[in-house]
Each structure stands twice: as C-alpha cells, then as structure tokens.
Design a protein around this motif. Structure first.
Motif, short mmCIF file in Angstrom:
data_model
loop_
_atom_site.label_atom_id
_atom_site.label_comp_id
_atom_site.label_asym_id
_atom_site.label_seq_id
_atom_site.Cartn_x
_atom_site.Cartn_y
_atom_site.Cartn_z
N ILE A 186 43.68 31.10 39.27
CA ILE A 186 42.43 31.85 39.10
C ILE A 186 42.72 33.31 38.75
CG2 ILE A 186 40.26 32.51 40.18
CD1 ILE A 186 40.55 30.14 42.04
N ARG A 187 41.99 33.81 37.78
CA ARG A 187 42.10 35.21 37.38
C ARG A 187 40.69 35.75 37.08
NH1 ARG A 187 45.34 33.13 32.05
NH2 ARG A 187 43.59 32.06 31.06
N VAL A 188 40.57 37.07 36.94
CA VAL A 188 39.26 37.68 36.69
C VAL A 188 39.25 38.39 35.35
CG1 VAL A 188 38.77 37.98 39.14
CG2 VAL A 188 39.84 39.85 37.86
N ARG A 189 38.05 38.56 34.83
CA ARG A 189 37.85 39.30 33.59
C ARG A 189 36.63 40.20 33.77
NH1 ARG A 189 37.63 35.43 28.78
NH2 ARG A 189 39.86 35.43 29.23
N PHE A 190 36.70 41.42 33.23
CA PHE A 190 35.59 42.36 33.30
C PHE A 190 35.00 42.51 31.90
CE2 PHE A 190 38.89 44.00 36.36
CZ PHE A 190 38.31 43.42 37.49
N GLU A 218 45.05 38.90 35.67
CA GLU A 218 46.18 38.67 36.56
C GLU A 218 45.86 37.47 37.46
OE1 GLU A 218 48.32 42.03 38.78
OE2 GLU A 218 46.93 41.25 40.28
N VAL A 219 46.76 36.47 37.51
CA VAL A 219 46.55 35.35 38.40
C VAL A 219 46.71 35.82 39.84
CG1 VAL A 219 47.41 33.10 39.15
CG2 VAL A 219 47.27 33.62 36.71
N PHE A 220 45.62 35.78 40.61
CA PHE A 220 45.67 36.28 41.97
C PHE A 220 45.60 35.18 43.02
CE2 PHE A 220 41.17 35.93 41.19
CZ PHE A 220 40.60 35.64 42.41
N LEU A 221 45.31 33.94 42.57
CA LEU A 221 45.19 32.85 43.52
C LEU A 221 45.60 31.55 42.85
CD1 LEU A 221 44.18 32.21 46.43
CD2 LEU A 221 41.93 31.75 45.43
N GLU A 222 46.45 30.76 43.54
CA GLU A 222 46.89 29.46 43.05
C GLU A 222 46.61 28.42 44.13
OE1 GLU A 222 50.76 29.23 41.38
OE2 GLU A 222 50.71 31.26 40.55
N ILE A 223 45.98 27.31 43.73
CA ILE A 223 45.59 26.27 44.68
C ILE A 223 46.00 24.92 44.10
CG2 ILE A 223 43.64 25.21 45.91
CD1 ILE A 223 42.12 27.87 45.14
N PRO A 224 46.65 24.05 44.87
CA PRO A 224 46.94 22.71 44.36
C PRO A 224 45.64 21.97 44.05
CG PRO A 224 48.17 23.16 46.38
CD PRO A 224 47.18 24.26 46.24
N LEU A 225 45.56 21.40 42.88
CA LEU A 225 44.35 20.65 42.51
C LEU A 225 44.11 19.49 43.46
CD1 LEU A 225 44.85 20.86 38.68
CD2 LEU A 225 42.75 21.54 39.86
N SER A 226 45.17 18.96 44.04
CA SER A 226 45.03 17.84 44.98
C SER A 226 44.40 18.28 46.29
CB SER A 226 46.39 17.20 45.25
OG SER A 226 47.30 18.15 45.78
N ALA A 227 44.28 19.61 46.50
CA ALA A 227 43.64 20.11 47.73
C ALA A 227 42.14 20.31 47.55
CB ALA A 227 44.29 21.43 48.15
N TYR A 285 43.82 26.80 34.29
CA TYR A 285 43.59 28.24 34.44
C TYR A 285 42.09 28.50 34.42
CZ TYR A 285 48.54 29.26 33.76
OH TYR A 285 49.90 29.32 33.91
N MET A 286 41.58 29.09 35.49
CA MET A 286 40.17 29.42 35.59
C MET A 286 39.99 30.93 35.48
SD MET A 286 37.53 29.03 38.80
CE MET A 286 37.85 27.28 39.00
N THR A 287 39.05 31.34 34.64
CA THR A 287 38.74 32.76 34.48
C THR A 287 37.34 33.02 35.01
OG1 THR A 287 40.15 32.97 32.51
CG2 THR A 287 38.46 34.65 32.85
N LEU A 288 37.25 33.95 35.94
CA LEU A 288 35.96 34.39 36.46
C LEU A 288 35.56 35.63 35.68
CD1 LEU A 288 36.79 34.09 40.27
CD2 LEU A 288 35.73 32.37 38.78
N SER A 289 34.62 35.46 34.77
CA SER A 289 34.21 36.55 33.90
C SER A 289 32.96 37.23 34.46
CB SER A 289 33.93 36.02 32.49
OG SER A 289 33.53 37.06 31.63
N PHE A 290 33.13 38.48 34.90
CA PHE A 290 32.03 39.23 35.52
C PHE A 290 31.43 40.21 34.51
CE2 PHE A 290 34.63 37.99 39.15
CZ PHE A 290 33.67 37.52 40.04
N SER A 291 30.12 40.30 34.52
CA SER A 291 29.44 41.28 33.68
C SER A 291 29.49 42.65 34.34
CB SER A 291 27.98 40.87 33.46
OG SER A 291 27.28 41.92 32.80
N THR A 292 30.11 43.60 33.64
CA THR A 292 30.13 44.99 34.10
C THR A 292 29.12 45.83 33.32
OG1 THR A 292 31.90 45.59 32.54
CG2 THR A 292 32.56 44.77 34.71
#
Length: 321
Positions: free
Chosen positions: A43-47, A130-139, A273-280
């Motif tokens: 998981i990563r973020v985008r502004f 920046e990848v700030f969190l990694e989670i096993p998909l099996s979890a 890879y998941m991107t959390l795109s936030f509106s600024t």
C-alpha cells in the motif's frame, strides 16, 4: 527372551508410528491450503491536487462565500486505520481489517467519549508513492471489495501566506511555511517537529490541532518560529459517500471506492500494489476576512490573523495493479 524382543520391536514400531503421525500432522499445519500463494498487498499513498473536491457526503464541494482555500504541497501523511469494504452498507470497522496503529490512554475533555488517543510517536508516516504497509494477501478474507475506509491521522504540507504588521518591516507577502495537521480523532503528541523546528506538546489533542512553522525569506529566516492552533470542533471535512454506514463524529475516516473492484482469491500470482489517492484540492481552508483570497497572519496581534477552519482531505480513490 524371544517375547522380550518382540515387545521391544513392537514398541519401536509403535513409537515410530506415533512420531511419524505427529510430524505429518505438524507439516500439514505448517503448509498453507492448496493453491494459496505468499503474495503481498503493498500500500502506498498519492496526493492529487486535481482530484475532485468533495464535501462530507461525497458531493462536489462549494467553498463558503466568507472562506478561501489553497491546495497545499504535501510532504507526508499518516493513516491510523485501514479496512476494505465489500458494499456501502458495511458498518464502520466491520470490513476486512488491514491495519490499525497503536493507541494510548487519554483523559482530555471531549464531547465524543474518547478515552484513547493515537500514539503519534509510533505512527506510520509516509511520503508519496512510498510503500508504507505490506500485508500477505492470504491474511485478508477472500472476496470482492468495492470500497475502502482510511482513518487519516496526520498531514504535513507547505502553504503560502502573508505576514502583516511586522514591527519595523511592516509586511512580508507571499511567504511559505510548513503545517503539521492532526485530523485523527485524538492524538497524543510528545514533541512535534514541523520541519526544522520542534515544539513540546506533551498532551492529547483532538481533531483539528495544528502546528505552523514559518519559513521566512532572507534576511529574516533567523526569526522563524512555530505557532500552534486548533480548528473548531466538527469543522474538519470527512468525506463519506455512504449514508448507510456513518462515521463516528470527531474522527477523520475518509471513505472511497476502487476504480476497479479488488478481488482477493488467495491464488494471486503476483504482488498487488494498492494506491490510496487522496484529493488535496483546496484542502486547506480559512476564514478570508479581507476577501483577498490569501491567508493573512498578523505578526503583532494574533487575534487579527485569519482563522484556519478546515484541513480535511477532499476525497479518496483506490487503485490497484
């Protein structure tokens, strides 16, 4: 003697059988079910300054006539809670849990009933892409997820302002500064470093607390300082388009949707890879008392400075690849 040997032999066979059974059982428990891979969700973020600016209900937002906004240049942010959501009727914290940050006890007075606070010292703070969190998909529970909720705790960004009524100098227009903005439900802050400077807080702070560090142009940079403030209660915009799944008052849990629904099957062949795109887009808002559409700070009388009212991110899109 013969019977004794037979007894010993039989005992050895039984022991071997039991040992083999135990080892086989352990091996089966250690192995994942057939077909499950060890791929990760990263998981990563985008502004995004051009993403739609939404109101609390997910509709296009209109800036009040007495206010003004600017789109900050983001440095970092922190998320305190993340969950995947199957549909818009799924209650808050009843989705597929991905992450929750650490909390501490807190006894600051509030009308929301909060008795804990986000532990800012242990918060995950991340920069864009920046990848700030990694989670096993099996979890993660298998299923198809259309939406996501993210509790935004902290933001750090650059803004522009005018510094007026400075003794001797008079005014310093179009200065830059850094804001550390706390929009989580309640955050315990020990020491706050906004940019280059640091200030002691040593207290829990409700949603809307901020620290602002001036970055004055030369030759005035030696006068840089941090000032702190508090936005009004319930003034922070928290975008939640799903009326059937309300968000607790006083928290900043931004809800959004995947552009393409995310399917978790436990049979993924590659990392996701998941991107959390936030509106600024216009996410920094203040009361524009003189109508010049610029943030004005009074160096001689803080009561005359234009008051910050909203620092909420203005929407969330989730993308994956």
């Amino acid at each position: 003697m013969k019977n004794g040997k037979a007894f010993i032999y039989s005992g050895a066979v039984l022991l071997w059988f039991l040992l083999a059974t135990v080892l086989t059982t352990c091996n089966k428990e250690d192995l994942p079910p057939s077909g499950i891979t060890d791929k990760m969700l990263k998981i990563r973020v985008r502004f995004d300054p051009d993403q739609a600016r939404l109101d609390s209900f997910g509709n296009p937002s209109v800036v009040p006539a007495a206010n003004a906004t600017q789109t900050p240049s983001f440095n970092t942010m922190s998320a305190h809670f993340i969950e995947l959501v199957g549909d818009e009727f799924t209650p808050y914290q009843q989705g597929a849990f991905l992450y929750k940050g650490e909390e501490v006890s807190a006894n600051n007075t509030n009308t929301y009933g909060f008795t804990t606070a986000i532990d800012f010292d242990k918060a995950l703070v991340t920069a864009e892409e920046e990848v700030f969190l990694e989670i096993p998909l099996s979890a993660i529970d298998t299923g198809i997820y259309h939406h996501i909720r993210v509790s935004v705790a902290y933001q750090n960004y650059e803004v522009l302002y005018n510094l007026n009524n400075v003794p001797v100098i008079n005014s310093l227009p179009q200065q830059s500064g850094t804001i550390a903005s706390f929009v989580g439900y309640n955050t315990y802050i020990n020491s706050l470093q906004v940019d280059e400077l640091e200030v002691a807080v040593n207290a829990p702070k409700l949603q809307g607390f901020w620290g602002f560090e001036t970055k004055l142009s030369e030759p005035y940079s030696s006068y840089n300082q941090i000032v702190t403030g508090q936005a009004p209660a319930d003034a922070t915009t928290v975008v939640n388009p799903f009326a059937n799944a309300p968000i607790p008052r006083g928290s900043c849990v931004v809800a959004g949707s995947f552009d393409i629904p995310l399917k978790v099957s436990w049979e993924e062949q590659e990392d996701v890879y998941m991107t959390l795109s936030f509106s600024t887009n216009g996410s920094f808002e203040w009361i524009d008392t003189n109508g010049n559409d610029e943030w004005d700070i009074d160096a001689s009388n803080s009561s005359q400075s234009e008051k910050v009212v909203d620092m909420g991110l203005r929407g969330l899109r989730a993308l994956w690849e």
